[in-house]
Design a protein around this motif. Structure first.
Motif, PDB file in Angstrom:
ATOM      1  N   GLY A  27      46.228   6.649  90.489  1.00 63.10           N
ATOM      2  CA  GLY A  27      45.408   7.797  90.926  1.00 63.10           C
ATOM      3  C   GLY A  27      45.388   8.933  89.933  1.00 63.10           C
ATOM      4  O   GLY A  27      44.590   9.865  90.043  1.00 63.10           O
ATOM      5  N   GLN A  28      46.330   8.862  88.924  1.00 65.00           N
ATOM      6  CA  GLN A  28      46.404   9.901  87.884  1.00 65.00           C
ATOM      7  C   GLN A  28      46.652  11.300  88.468  1.00 65.00           C
ATOM      8  O   GLN A  28      46.296  12.287  87.832  1.00 65.00           O
ATOM      9  N   GLU A  29      47.251  11.378  89.660  1.00 68.65           N
ATOM     10  CA  GLU A  29      47.501  12.706  90.225  1.00 68.65           C
ATOM     11  C   GLU A  29      48.578  13.433  89.409  1.00 68.65           C
ATOM     12  O   GLU A  29      49.508  12.791  88.896  1.00 68.65           O
ATOM     13  N   GLN A  30      48.473  14.734  89.327  1.00 68.59           N
ATOM     14  CA  GLN A  30      49.490  15.580  88.709  1.00 68.59           C
ATOM     15  C   GLN A  30      49.847  16.687  89.698  1.00 68.59           C
ATOM     16  O   GLN A  30      49.021  17.082  90.520  1.00 68.59           O
ATOM     17  N   LEU A  31      51.064  17.179  89.578  1.00 70.31           N
ATOM     18  CA  LEU A  31      51.491  18.303  90.420  1.00 70.31           C
ATOM     19  C   LEU A  31      51.935  19.439  89.504  1.00 70.31           C
ATOM     20  O   LEU A  31      52.724  19.216  88.572  1.00 70.31           O
ATOM     21  N   TRP A  32      51.382  20.648  89.748  1.00 70.98           N
ATOM     22  CA  TRP A  32      51.848  21.844  89.051  1.00 70.98           C
ATOM     23  C   TRP A  32      52.835  22.555  89.950  1.00 70.98           C
ATOM     24  O   TRP A  32      52.504  22.948  91.076  1.00 70.98           O
ATOM     25  N   ILE A  33      54.070  22.670  89.455  1.00 74.88           N
ATOM     26  CA  ILE A  33      55.153  23.321  90.197  1.00 74.88           C
ATOM     27  C   ILE A  33      55.578  24.555  89.404  1.00 74.88           C
ATOM     28  O   ILE A  33      56.127  24.421  88.302  1.00 74.88           O
ATOM     29  N   PRO A  34      55.308  25.759  89.912  1.00 77.78           N
ATOM     30  CA  PRO A  34      55.615  26.971  89.139  1.00 77.78           C
ATOM     31  C   PRO A  34      57.122  27.196  89.043  1.00 77.78           C
ATOM     32  O   PRO A  34      57.905  26.590  89.781  1.00 77.78           O
ATOM     33  N   PRO A  35      57.554  28.080  88.138  1.00 74.60           N
ATOM     34  CA  PRO A  35      58.966  28.488  88.132  1.00 74.60           C
ATOM     35  C   PRO A  35      59.301  29.091  89.506  1.00 74.60           C
ATOM     36  O   PRO A  35      58.443  29.692  90.154  1.00 74.60           O
ATOM     37  N   LEU A  74      47.844  20.373  93.370  1.00 76.12           N
ATOM     38  CA  LEU A  74      47.660  18.956  93.063  1.00 76.12           C
ATOM     39  C   LEU A  74      46.419  18.844  92.184  1.00 76.12           C
ATOM     40  O   LEU A  74      45.361  19.384  92.538  1.00 76.12           O
ATOM     41  N   LEU A  75      46.561  18.198  91.048  1.00 73.23           N
ATOM     42  CA  LEU A  75      45.460  18.120  90.089  1.00 73.23           C
ATOM     43  C   LEU A  75      45.047  16.668  89.884  1.00 73.23           C
ATOM     44  O   LEU A  75      45.874  15.774  89.941  1.00 73.23           O
ATOM     45  N   LYS A  76      43.757  16.488  89.639  1.00 72.50           N
ATOM     46  CA  LYS A  76      43.280  15.144  89.284  1.00 72.50           C
ATOM     47  C   LYS A  76      42.307  15.285  88.114  1.00 72.50           C
ATOM     48  O   LYS A  76      41.172  15.748  88.291  1.00 72.50           O
ATOM     49  N   PRO A  77      42.781  14.899  86.901  1.00 73.45           N
ATOM     50  CA  PRO A  77      41.888  15.001  85.745  1.00 73.45           C
ATOM     51  C   PRO A  77      40.702  14.046  85.888  1.00 73.45           C
ATOM     52  O   PRO A  77      40.776  13.056  86.603  1.00 73.45           O
ATOM     53  N   ARG A  78      39.631  14.354  85.168  1.00 69.68           N
ATOM     54  CA  ARG A  78      38.463  13.480  85.160  1.00 69.68           C
ATOM     55  C   ARG A  78      38.783  12.246  84.306  1.00 69.68           C
ATOM     56  O   ARG A  78      39.288  12.369  83.189  1.00 69.68           O
ATOM     57  N   VAL A  79      38.532  11.070  84.862  1.00 68.95           N
ATOM     58  CA  VAL A  79      38.831   9.818  84.161  1.00 68.95           C
ATOM     59  C   VAL A  79      37.512   9.157  83.740  1.00 68.95           C
ATOM     60  O   VAL A  79      36.602   8.998  84.568  1.00 68.95           O
ATOM     61  N   PHE A  80      37.384   8.832  82.461  1.00 72.91           N
ATOM     62  CA  PHE A  80      36.184   8.182  81.945  1.00 72.91           C
ATOM     63  C   PHE A  80      36.473   6.697  81.759  1.00 72.91           C
ATOM     64  O   PHE A  80      37.205   6.308  80.844  1.00 72.91           O
ATOM     65  N   GLY A  81      35.973   5.891  82.690  1.00 77.49           N
ATOM     66  CA  GLY A  81      36.201   4.454  82.590  1.00 77.49           C
ATOM     67  C   GLY A  81      35.033   3.756  81.914  1.00 77.49           C
ATOM     68  O   GLY A  81      33.894   4.215  81.982  1.00 77.49           O
ATOM     69  N   ASP A  82      35.364   2.714  81.168  1.00 83.53           N
ATOM     70  CA  ASP A  82      34.307   1.854  80.613  1.00 83.53           C
ATOM     71  C   ASP A  82      34.872   0.459  80.439  1.00 83.53           C
ATOM     72  O   ASP A  82      36.003   0.176  80.855  1.00 83.53           O
ATOM     73  N   ALA A  83      34.095  -0.410  79.805  1.00 85.83           N
ATOM     74  CA  ALA A  83      34.492  -1.822  79.694  1.00 85.83           C
ATOM     75  C   ALA A  83      35.826  -1.965  78.969  1.00 85.83           C
ATOM     76  O   ALA A  83      36.552  -2.942  79.125  1.00 85.83           O
TER      77      ALA A  83
END
Ligand SMILES: Cc1cn([C@H]2C[C@H](O)[C@@H](COP(=O)(O)OP(=O)(O)O[C@H]3O[C@H](C)C(=O)[C@H](O)[C@H]3O)O2)c(=O)[nH]c1=O
Length: 181
Positions: A106-114, A13-22
């Motif tokens: 939440g911007q979650e990602q899932l890596w599912i291998p072959p 389960l991956l969560k990229p860094r999110v840069f929030g601003d105005a």
């Protein structure tokens, strides 16, 4: 990027860094170098897919018995329960499944291998599901395992019967499915 383990070691389960601003936010939704550094995987993706579904749609469980696809999946809008099933017959986790809630918020990602079957259930009113694959679509090798297979016993967060494609209604039972050597 945060990398979290799931019930199956190779599924991350991956969560990229999110840069929030105005103005809103920015994030690197995919970075080959970051995945190699943090997952130790040198991944080559050859296809981007996008499907849109209404609430209650369940797509899956699909896999390609030849040209198996690794998948990096995320939700552009909405919320899904995403499931990967280990079909590698010599793996310690053969026949086990992992389920994660993925949300646009939440911007979650899932890596599912072959080596895994994949599917998801839409929990929001609609969901835009986008994903990268490590091999091309090969319909001649595509196989389907029933989403409600009693042996897999996947705990889908269902409120009603799911909306399925004809193909998914006729999926094989896990016991009869072709699996990976
Ligand atoms: C997957 C795919 C499909 N198609 C065509 C074939 C059909 O005419 C149409 C719909 O295909 P299907 O009903 O198989 O779509 P899904 O049910 O979303 O299938 C996907 O669902 C689960 C969640 C997956 O992980 C797989 O990527 C894939 O099997 O798109 C293509 O042209 N290229 C493709 O890569």
């Amino acid at each position: 990027m945060q990398v979290m383990d799931t019930a199956i070691p190779e599924v991350k389960l991956l969560k990229p860094r999110v840069f929030g601003d105005a103005r809103g936010f920015f994030m690197e939704s995919y970075n080959k170098r970051t995945l190699k550094a943090q997952l130790g995987l040198d991944l080559e993706f050859v296809q981007d897919n996008h499907s849109r579904s209404m609430q209650g749609v369940l797509r899956g469980l699909h896999y390609q018995i030849q040209q198996p696809q690794g998948k990096l999946v995320r939700v552009l809008s909405g919320k899904v329960f995403d499931v990967a099933v280990d079909l590698r017959q010599h793996a310690a986790s053969f026949g086990q499944w992992v389920g994660e809630v993925l949300t646009a918020e939440g911007q979650e990602q899932l890596w599912i291998p072959p080596g895994f079957a994949h599917g998801f259930l839409v929990l929001s009113e609609t969901a835009d599901f986008i994903y990268k694959t490590t091999d091309y679509y090969a319909p001649e090798f595509e196989r389907t395992v029933r989403w409600d297979d009693p042996q897999l016993a996947i705990d889908w967060p269902l409120t009603n019967a799911p909306q399925l494609s004809e193909k998914d209604r006729q999926g094989r039972l896990f016991a009869d499915a072709e699996v990976y050597p």
